[in-house]
Design an enzyme around this catalytic site. Structure first.
Site, mmCIF file in Angstrom:
data_model
loop_
_atom_site.group_PDB
_atom_site.id
_atom_site.type_symbol
_atom_site.label_atom_id
_atom_site.label_comp_id
_atom_site.label_asym_id
_atom_site.label_seq_id
_atom_site.Cartn_x
_atom_site.Cartn_y
_atom_site.Cartn_z
ATOM 1 N N ARG A 34 0.888 -1.188 0.000
ATOM 2 C CA ARG A 34 0.000 0.000 0.000
ATOM 3 C C ARG A 34 0.913 1.221 0.000
ATOM 4 O O ARG A 34 1.722 1.393 0.925
ATOM 5 C CB ARG A 34 -0.912 0.002 1.227
ATOM 6 C CG ARG A 34 -1.653 1.319 1.373
ATOM 7 C CD ARG A 34 -2.789 1.278 2.372
ATOM 8 N NE ARG A 34 -3.928 0.555 1.845
ATOM 9 C CZ ARG A 34 -5.141 0.588 2.399
ATOM 10 N NH1 ARG A 34 -5.380 1.303 3.478
ATOM 11 N NH2 ARG A 34 -6.128 -0.093 1.860
ATOM 12 N N ASP A 84 -17.429 6.678 -0.662
ATOM 13 C CA ASP A 84 -16.066 6.631 -0.121
ATOM 14 C C ASP A 84 -15.812 8.002 0.505
ATOM 15 O O ASP A 84 -16.563 8.958 0.260
ATOM 16 C CB ASP A 84 -15.076 6.337 -1.263
ATOM 17 C CG ASP A 84 -13.636 6.150 -0.780
ATOM 18 O OD1 ASP A 84 -13.414 6.055 0.453
ATOM 19 O OD2 ASP A 84 -12.716 6.108 -1.632
HETATM 20 N N1 ORN Z 1 -9.808 2.539 2.894
HETATM 21 C C1 ORN Z 1 -9.883 2.850 1.547
HETATM 22 C C2 ORN Z 1 -9.741 4.336 1.438
HETATM 23 C C3 ORN Z 1 -9.949 4.801 0.066
HETATM 24 C C4 ORN Z 1 -9.727 6.269 -0.060
HETATM 25 N N2 ORN Z 1 -10.095 6.721 -1.372
HETATM 26 C C5 ORN Z 1 -8.270 6.611 0.222
HETATM 27 O O1 ORN Z 1 -7.423 6.442 -0.653
HETATM 28 O O2 ORN Z 1 -7.970 7.059 1.337
HETATM 29 N N1 CP Z 2 -11.251 -0.182 2.544
HETATM 30 C C1 CP Z 2 -9.986 -0.247 2.961
HETATM 31 O O1 CP Z 2 -9.049 -0.368 2.165
HETATM 32 O O2 CP Z 2 -9.837 -0.217 4.305
HETATM 33 P P1 CP Z 2 -8.464 0.079 5.058
HETATM 34 O O3 CP Z 2 -7.985 1.419 4.563
HETATM 35 O O4 CP Z 2 -8.826 0.118 6.512
HETATM 36 O O5 CP Z 2 -7.495 -0.996 4.732
#
Ligand code: ORN
Ligand code: CP
Length: 318
Positions: free
Chosen positions: A106, A228
């Site tokens: 990530r 979201d």
């Molecule tokens: N937990 C998933 C979060 C998604 C959001 N668009 C982000 O990138 O923060």
């Molecule tokens: N939806 C999602 O990716 O959740 P986290 O950011 O908590 O991993």
């Protein structure tokens, strides 16, 4: 040249058949977990977890899923590694490829997952970048399959920012024959490149990509509304400027009155209750699928690993 099939870098790299197969594997693995059965397909294998951004669901479900399949998750510390600063991406990828059997990443830049895949020799799994969130798309697809039966001709209306999740869902819709609608304030549309890449596929299948700036128009023919956060991780500085534009893009009981009565709602979570979605929608289990989708993150991630990892019995043959 990277063989994109050996990784999950972007959902766009995977064929419809492989996506559908992954969803079916996830559904099977879910049944097995619910029956207390656990395969040891990855016994003795180690999977690195490199997270530059916060996470609850993704980091937990990958670790739990890896353990359930008999493997070990190794949490890596981005601050300690100093990727690109203390050591080059090339050298880190080369070293990790000698120790772990796959790497879940990530990070901010999509380019990083692409480079790790290029320089290393192990599967790289994109667990969210600024551009995309393919793992979320798999859990969403599984939830649609379980709750709505099939994909063909369904309409997903994403209410909010044209962000990483929206990008991967547009790809999911194009690949599986669904329509995709984005309702966003002017100036918060998805990148042209993502739309351009998927348009021929949507057209070929007779499906539509639409953008509305009035959420009431966008939900009229939707089977699922998706929400979201308005401000994604790493964009916190934009919060004050964004907030007022996004206020009309809340999923609430009033907006639902404009949607078909069968319409469901989901959210990738974490939800900012009272901002992009209300308590009344979040706490209505008749329409809210977000917690089922959150559970499906576990099964979907295992299914992705199932597709990408070499079974333990075959190690050494490759
Ligand atoms: N937990 C998933 C979060 C998604 C959001 N668009 C982000 O990138 O923060
Ligand atoms: N939806 C999602 O990716 O959740 P986290 O950011 O908590 O991993």
């Amino acid at each position: 040249m990277t063989d994109k099939n050996k990784h999950l870098l972007r959902l766009a790299d995977w064929s419809e058949e492989r996506i559908l197969d992954t969803v079916e594997i996830a559904i099977r693995l879910k049944k097995e977990v619910h029956n207390g059965q656990f395969s040891d397909r990855f016994h003795g294998q180690n999977i690195g977890m490199f997270f530059e951004k916060p996470s609850l669901r993704t980091i937990t479900t990958f670790q739990v899923g890896i353990h359930q399949l008999g493997g070990s998750a190794v949490l890596l510390a981005p601050d300690s590694i100093g990727l690109g600063k203390r050591e080059s991406i090339h050298d880190v990828a080369t070293c990790l490829s000698r120790w772990v059997n796959a790497l879940v990443v990530r990070c901010f830049k999509q380019e990083l997952v692409e480079k790790l895949a290029e320089y290393g020799s192990i599967p790289i799994i994109n667990a969210l970048t600024d551009d995309s969130h393919p793992c979320q798309a798999f859990a969403f697809a599984q939830t649609i399959r379980e709750q709505l039966g099939d994909f063909s001709g369904k309409t997903v209306a994403f209410i909010g920012d044209g962000n990483n999740v929206a990008n991967s869902f547009l790809v999911l819709c194009a690949k599986l024959g669904m329509n995709f609608t984005l309702a966003c304030p002017q100036g918060y549309e998805q990148p042209e490149a993502v739309i351009r890449e998927m348009e021929p596929l949507l057209k070929k299948r007779g499906r539509q990509y639409r953008v509305f700036h009035d959420p009431k128009e966008a939900v009229k023919d939707a089977d699922i509304l998706y929400s979201d956060v308005w401000v994604s991780m790493g964009q916190e500085g934009e919060k004050a400027a964004k907030q007022s534009h996004f206020l009309p893009f809340q999923i609430n009981d009033e907006l639902l009155r404009f949607a078909p009565s069968h319409c469901k709602v989901s959210h990738c979570l974490p939800a900012h209750r009272g901002e992009e979605i209300t308590d009344s929608v979040m706490d209505n289990p008749k329409i809210n699928m977000a917690f089922e989708e959150a559970e499906n993150r576990l099964h979907a991630h295992k299914a992705v690993l199932w597709q990408l990892m070499t079974p333990t019995a075959d190690l050494g043959k490759v």
